[in-house]
Write a protein that holds these residues in place. Structure first.
Motif, mmCIF file in Angstrom:
data_model
loop_
_atom_site.group_PDB
_atom_site.id
_atom_site.type_symbol
_atom_site.label_atom_id
_atom_site.label_comp_id
_atom_site.label_asym_id
_atom_site.label_seq_id
_atom_site.Cartn_x
_atom_site.Cartn_y
_atom_site.Cartn_z
ATOM 1 N N ARG A 93 0.815 -1.217 0.000
ATOM 2 C CA ARG A 93 0.000 0.000 0.000
ATOM 3 C C ARG A 93 0.852 1.272 0.000
ATOM 4 O O ARG A 93 0.548 2.231 -0.701
ATOM 5 N N LYS A 150 -8.917 -1.018 -2.476
ATOM 6 C CA LYS A 150 -8.625 -2.040 -1.473
ATOM 7 C C LYS A 150 -9.022 -1.609 -0.067
ATOM 8 O O LYS A 150 -9.179 -2.460 0.816
ATOM 9 N N THR A 151 -9.148 -0.321 0.182
ATOM 10 C CA THR A 151 -9.346 0.170 1.546
ATOM 11 C C THR A 151 -10.581 -0.408 2.224
ATOM 12 O O THR A 151 -10.492 -0.893 3.363
ATOM 13 N N GLN A 210 -12.031 -3.187 1.596
ATOM 14 C CA GLN A 210 -11.806 -4.622 1.749
ATOM 15 C C GLN A 210 -10.796 -4.912 2.852
ATOM 16 O O GLN A 210 -10.938 -5.880 3.605
ATOM 17 N N ASP A 211 -9.762 -4.071 2.959
ATOM 18 C CA ASP A 211 -8.725 -4.297 3.963
ATOM 19 C C ASP A 211 -9.259 -4.197 5.386
ATOM 20 O O ASP A 211 -8.684 -4.773 6.311
ATOM 21 N N ARG A 212 -10.326 -3.455 5.574
ATOM 22 C CA ARG A 212 -10.850 -3.273 6.928
ATOM 23 C C ARG A 212 -11.345 -4.576 7.545
ATOM 24 O O ARG A 212 -11.454 -4.694 8.762
ATOM 25 N N THR A 228 -9.908 -7.612 6.897
ATOM 26 C CA THR A 228 -8.865 -8.639 6.879
ATOM 27 C C THR A 228 -8.238 -8.782 8.264
ATOM 28 O O THR A 228 -8.488 -7.986 9.167
ATOM 29 N N HIS A 257 -5.029 -8.544 8.937
ATOM 30 C CA HIS A 257 -3.744 -7.864 9.052
ATOM 31 C C HIS A 257 -3.786 -6.822 10.170
ATOM 32 O O HIS A 257 -4.852 -6.350 10.568
ATOM 33 N N GLN A 297 -3.905 -3.480 11.675
ATOM 34 C CA GLN A 297 -4.427 -2.227 11.145
ATOM 35 C C GLN A 297 -4.696 -1.259 12.284
ATOM 36 O O GLN A 297 -4.767 -1.653 13.461
ATOM 37 N N ASN A 327 -6.626 3.940 4.491
ATOM 38 C CA ASN A 327 -6.360 2.504 4.567
ATOM 39 C C ASN A 327 -5.794 2.141 5.944
ATOM 40 O O ASN A 327 -4.875 2.793 6.447
ATOM 41 N N LEU A 331 -3.980 -0.380 6.909
ATOM 42 C CA LEU A 331 -2.588 -0.830 6.922
ATOM 43 C C LEU A 331 -1.636 0.353 7.013
ATOM 44 O O LEU A 331 -0.596 0.286 7.680
#
Length: 1116
Positions: free
Chosen positions: A564, A598-599, A601-603, A605, A607, A609, A828, A830
């Motif tokens: 990212r 992607k932002t 969707q990343d929320r 996951t 990972h 954050q 995002n 990440l």
């Protein structure tokens, strides 16, 4: 050696003259041929000649001499050639001769040219044709050769006799004005005279378009370069383009590509065209899963034709792909390597011509919302809009670019590194399996299997001379435990290698330069956090030599791997055009949109954050609010939540769910507090949040029944989010669009931005009740409303509308599209996690770690990181100078002020730097005042204060800045009045709890003004008169005293006989010194006056004059 003969203008004119003799029927629909032939007599008896011809193409009377032996028809015409067309018939006359046979006759003919070919442009005639030349032709045809069945038998090809002459053109500015017998008004004539000598010149324009001139990383996602094409400004080029839309189109695309893998899905986009109806148009180039090229075209009848090439595109090599279209013919060519040595060629013929209008809709390089992009890189892409070229004629090289071979070398090295890891892992597992097969488990057997001689020795997949390049990797592999599941493949080894480097950097960055080989190995093994760290090190010079090319290489590699920060960095650098990156809005949008997409969707996951928060290091109040799970603030909040405080429960759940305010993200803990607040306290907001979690079932089992119950209870309490949630429930689960629209409309009326977005999507998809088809205009309005309210997915959709210009009435705006995509991308989680690590490190006193993470995010264009990094560089130069040099503060403060919402602190700091200047950056007062004004408009009192100080220093503030600040222009004439206005605004924007410098300055001004008013009052005149009188009295008394003392001294010096007289004793008695204190002061005063009497009297007189003059001046 081939010698090509030169062609003169006379030869060209002769060739064009021959073309004029070709009949009109034989000319194409674009042009009518004009030829210039020498005089030729077909019959020795019949003839026709032209006399009295003018030299130039102007209206004139000519004589036509002819003789017919049979009844005939005589023709006279004029053919002209202009800049756009040839073979234009501009004059024609025809007559018959049936009586006078065998007799020479002469007839006068008046040649009349079109007005646009004869006269200059004037007020009424707006255009004038630039004619290359004109041909006057005369011929006769016998009646017996004329067939009634064909009207073309009277043409010059069937002539019995013919004659022609060429007239030279008159230049546009040498033509006369037409006498119109009209008197223009004075203003019209003046307007015309100003432009009468202007001449339209076709603008220089070419059909060559560089769609991409810089390497682009593509990672099999829905993002790519969006390009639109306007009509040509050059009229000839535009005419040619329009004529070829549906008839014989000709164009060429040439693109460089580097493929890492073939398409992971059915089709991946290389180049595709979307028209204004949201449909595929000519051309479409796809890559399939077998490495073949899928080509699709739309023909002139509207049908779609597709072909599949037999060529398989190469992997891990740069190659150029060319597609050329010539009407119904499609040519595909592939050339491998920068020297284009290996080439393959294929040709396809369609039944009909292609239909191609590149101004309709937009084209995309790579992926779009309709398809994925390729997995690899794009190089230069050239597009010839009107030319069909062969591979040899296309100019699209990459030989001079250093970055392209470096990309190939990088992946070649990484392939070897991955083979080493795979080989080493397999050998270690084999050894462990052999040990596990031992019959008995004792120390002797274990030692035997560990140290026994093997019959075969596996060989590393690398040559001996290449092993030093992988020495750090081989050393690290010896320390890896391959029995663990965390070290099962190359990406796991890369992650472990990167973490080992970061662990060594927690206390100091002095080991960062030595860690470059390890970071390179981690990058090769798929850890693109290492790739981005290398990119930042090489471009900034962070404990490593500055190398922009290596920085670009690792930025592209990281972006291709989906990192990212690497994507944001490339988008930011192309947006601003810094670090030798070209300013390219198309490339910038592609990278920003990739992260923005992607932002959301990343929320969801797993990972690490954190919520992206704007926390500045110079704001002590906000820093004190930051907490951890073991801090007092968090424990106090948790205690209130345990007691049943709904607000504390909701805040605690938010902090856990999003990772806010320094709390580590913990979805499970967040769900516990959401559940407790919703079920125990019946808080409407907590019931809504928990219902959404139950409906989605991301971290808990789905429970639609309980979710619907909680949602309705929350809505009954007036929670607008709950009405939006009910609409989402009926839309998603029950497909009841009517009820969904009803609930969303109610939530929208209550100000819910989520409902605005949902209604916009309904209009976009054409499922809104009462509307039979999609309404993109209404969708755009609603999605814009949601975006301005902070809706994340709304900003993503809005940026797509703006970059494509696909909504009717909405102009394409790439800058605005990038702004919205940047807003979404910078939220995002990440990226927020990296910013949070930097902030926590600063709070904990680990300045080196904070410096590292703030540098990574600042280079990615995050404004708060840039401001905080500049602050650290300014406050702790001993920590930052060895790594970022002395220009760190200037560099990042300067970058931060160009952001969309810069910090007023950074604006003021940058204004101070411009005001002071330095060795590397000259002083710039105008720039300094602009920054101060910008800070002032943000409500910062210091901005007004600085402007006021500059005004008092005698520096004039430009008028445009005063208008920008909405200050009355009448104050410009008085610097004192302008300074007071600025100080007054400063006071109004200051904190009321403290006494600001502006308040003190205004207080000083008011006291000074009061004193001035006192000095100018009548009371002051009376006081001055009293002081003057007192001074005169004291002066006179002093003079008398001096005289008395002098006379007394003189009398004491007289002889004894001279002192007598009757009054002598009285005099002595009268002037005798009194006793006590009065005598003491009088005596000393007399002594002082006697010692300084030479200058005391003049000084008193001067003081008296000065006092008098001061009062006179005051009164004036």
């Amino acid at each position: 050696m081939d010698i090509t003969p030169s062609v003169s203008w006379l030869d060209l004119r002769a060739a064009l003259f021959l073309l004029c003799m070709v009949p009109l029927l034989c000319s194409s629909k674009e042009t009518k041929s004009v030829s210039i032939e020498p005089k030729q007599q077909v019959s020795y008896e019949d003839f026709v000649n032209i006399h009295n011809l003018p030299k130039y193409a102007t209206d004139s009377d000519i004589s036509v001499e002819y003789m017919c032996t049979k009844p005939c028809v005589i023709h006279v015409d004029i053919m002209a050639s202009s800049e756009f067309r040839t073979g234009i018939l501009v004059f024609k006359k025809r007559w018959k001769n049936e009586k006078y046979l065998g007799v020479t006759r002469t007839r006068s003919v008046s040649l009349v040219f079109p007005r646009h070919m004869v006269y200059r442009i004037d007020y009424f005639q707006k255009h004038s044709i630039n004619v290359y030349f004109s041909v006057v032709r005369a011929w006769l045809v016998h009646n017996d050769t004329i067939s009634m069945m064909s009207k073309y038998n009277e043409t010059i090809l069937n002539a019995t006799a013919r004659s022609s002459n060429v007239l030279e053109p008159v230049p546009l500015l040498q033509r006369p004005y037409r006498d119109r017998q009209i008197c223009l008004s004075w203003d019209f004539e003046v307007t015309w005279r100003k432009r009468e000598n202007s001449l339209f010149i076709c603008p220089f324009e070419t059909d060559l378009v560089t769609m991409l001139g810089f390497p682009l990383a593509s990672s099999s996602e829905h993002n790519g370069i969006v390009a639109t094409f306007d009509r040509f400004r050059n009229r000839e080029l535009e005419l040619r383009r329009q004529q070829r839309i549906s008839g014989n189109p000709r164009f060429t695309f040439s693109a460089w590509m580097y493929l890492l893998n073939f398409c992971s899905g059915k089709e991946c986009g290389i180049l595709h065209h979307i028209d204004s109806q949201k449909k595929y148009a000519t051309p479409l180039l796809f890559l399939n899963e077998e490495g073949q090229m899928h080509v699709q075209m739309q023909v002139s009848t509207g049908a779609v034709v597709a072909v599949l090439s037999n060529l398989q595109l190469p992997l891990h090599r740069w190659f150029r792909f060319d597609i050329t279209v010539r009407g119904h013919k499609i040519e595909l060519a592939t050339s491998v390597g920068a020297e284009l040595k290996s080439s393959s060629f294929q040709t396809y013929n369609l039944v009909e011509d292609n239909y191609f209008d590149d101004t309709d809709g937009y084209m995309v390089i790579g992926g779009s919302k309709y398809m994925l992009g390729i997995d690899g890189f794009f190089g230069p892409v050239k597009y010839y809009r009107l030319r069909a070229l062969t591979t040899d004629d296309i100019s699209n090289p990459i030989l001079e670019e250093e970055i392209y071979p470096l990309i190939a070398e990088y992946y070649q090295r990484c392939s070897t590194a991955q083979d080493i890891v795979t080989f080493h892992a397999s050998v270690m597992r084999e050894t462990q399996d052999i040990q596990a097969e031992g019959i008995s488990r004792n120390d002797y057997v274990d030692l035997y299997f560990k140290n026994r001689l093997k019959t075969t020795c596996p060989v590393l997949p690398v040559r001996e001379e290449e092993r030093p390049q992988y020495s750090h990797l081989l050393k690290f592999l010896k320390s890896v435990d391959f029995t663990s599941s965390d070290s099962s493949n190359a990406p796991d080894i890369g992650r472990m290698l990167y973490q080992s480097v970061i662990e060594r950097l927690r206390d100091s960055l002095r080991h960062l330069g030595a860690a470059v080989p390890s970071l390179q190995d981690a990058s090769c093994l798929g850890n693109h956090k290492a790739s981005y760290l290398l990119a930042a090190m090489y471009e900034v010079g962070l404990d490593a030599p500055t190398d922009p090319v290596q920085g670009l290489l690792y930025s592209l590699v990281g972006a291709q791997g989906g990192d990212r920060l690497a994507l944001l960095k490339l988008g930011y650098h192309h947006l601003e055009g810094i670090h030798s990156y070209p300013l390219d809005l198309g490339i910038s949008y592609a990278y920003y949109f990739s992260v923005a997409k992607k932002t959301p969707q990343d929320r969801w996951t797993k990972h690490e954050q954190a919520y992206v928060e704007t926390i500045r290091l110079m704001d002590d109040h906000v820093l004190k609010e930051q907490t951890r799970e073991n801090d007092d603030l968090f424990m106090w909040l948790k205690q209130n939540a345990e007691r049943g405080d709904a607000r504390a429960q909701h805040r605690l759940a938010q902090m856990y769910f999003w990772g806010q305010q320094g709390v580590t993200k913990n979805i499970d803990a967040a769900l516990q507090w959401y559940e407790r607040g919703a079920l125990e306290n019946n808080d409407p907001l907590l019931m809504y949040d928990y219902a959404i979690i139950l409906l989605k079932g991301d971290s808990v089992p789905k429970n639609k029944k309980l979710a619907l119950k909680l949602m309705k209870k929350s809505a009954a309490k007036g929670q607008h989010e709950a009405f939006n949630g009910l609409g989402w429930y009926y839309h998603t689960f029950l497909k009841d669009y009517g009820k969904a629209a009803k609930y969303w409309k109610k939530a929208y009326d209550m100000g819910n931005v989520d409902a605005a977005f949902n209604l916009g999507i309904m209009h976009l998809n054409g499922v809104h009740p009462g509307e039979p088809e999609a309404n993109h205009t209404q969708a755009f309005k609603l999605i814009t409303r949601a975006s301005t309210g902070g809706h994340l997915e709304g900003t993503v959709h809005l940026s797509q509308f703006l970059i494509t210009g696909s909504v009717q009435g909405v102009k394409r705006d790439p800058k605005e599209a990038i702004r919205w995509a940047k807003v979404a991308a910078e939220q995002n989680g990440l990226i927020g996690h990296v910013i949070r690590k930097a902030l926590n490190a600063y709070i904990d006193g680990s300045l080196s770690e904070a410096l590292l993470y703030y540098t990574l995010t600042a280079e990615a264009g995050i404004e708060v990181a840039q401001t905080n990094l500049a602050y650290i560089c300014e406050e702790h130069p001993d920590i930052t100078t060895p790594y970022l040099r002395e220009t760190c503060a200037w560099r990042y403060y300067n970058r931060s002020v160009y952001q969309n919402n810069p910090s007023s602190y950074a604006l003021l700091k940058m204004g101070d730097l411009y005001y002071s200047g330095s060795r590397d950056y000259p002083r710039n007062l105008d720039r300094s005042m602009r920054l101060y004004s910008q800070a002032a408009l943000q409500g910062d009192a210091q901005g007004y204060y600085n402007l006021a100080v500059l005004t008092q220093e005698g520096i004039s503030i430009p008028t445009y800045l005063l208008q920008y600040l909405k200050i009355n222009g009448s104050l410009c004439g008085s610097k004192e009045a302008l300074a007071l206005e600025l100080y007054d605004r400063c006071q109004r924007h200051s904190n009321e709890d403290i006494v600001s410098p502006c308040s003190l300055v205004l207080l000083y001004h008011h006291v000074t003004a009061a004193w001035e008013s006192i000095l100018h009052s009548s009371l002051m005149y009376m006081l001055g008169s009293f002081i003057l009188s007192l001074t005169v009295t004291v002066l006179v008394r002093c003079i008398h005293l001096v005289q008395d003392i002098s006379s007394s001294e003189n009398s004491n010096h007289l002889p004894e006989g001279e002192r007598g007289g009757p009054s002598a004793p009285m005099m002595r008695q009268t002037h005798s010194v009194p006793a006590g204190l009065q005598r003491f002061y009088t005596y000393h005063l007399a002594q002082t006056i006697r010692r300084h009497r030479e200058w005391l009297c003049p000084a008193l007189l001067v003081c008296l004059c000065m006092v008098y003059l001061s009062f006179i001046t005051r009164s004036i």
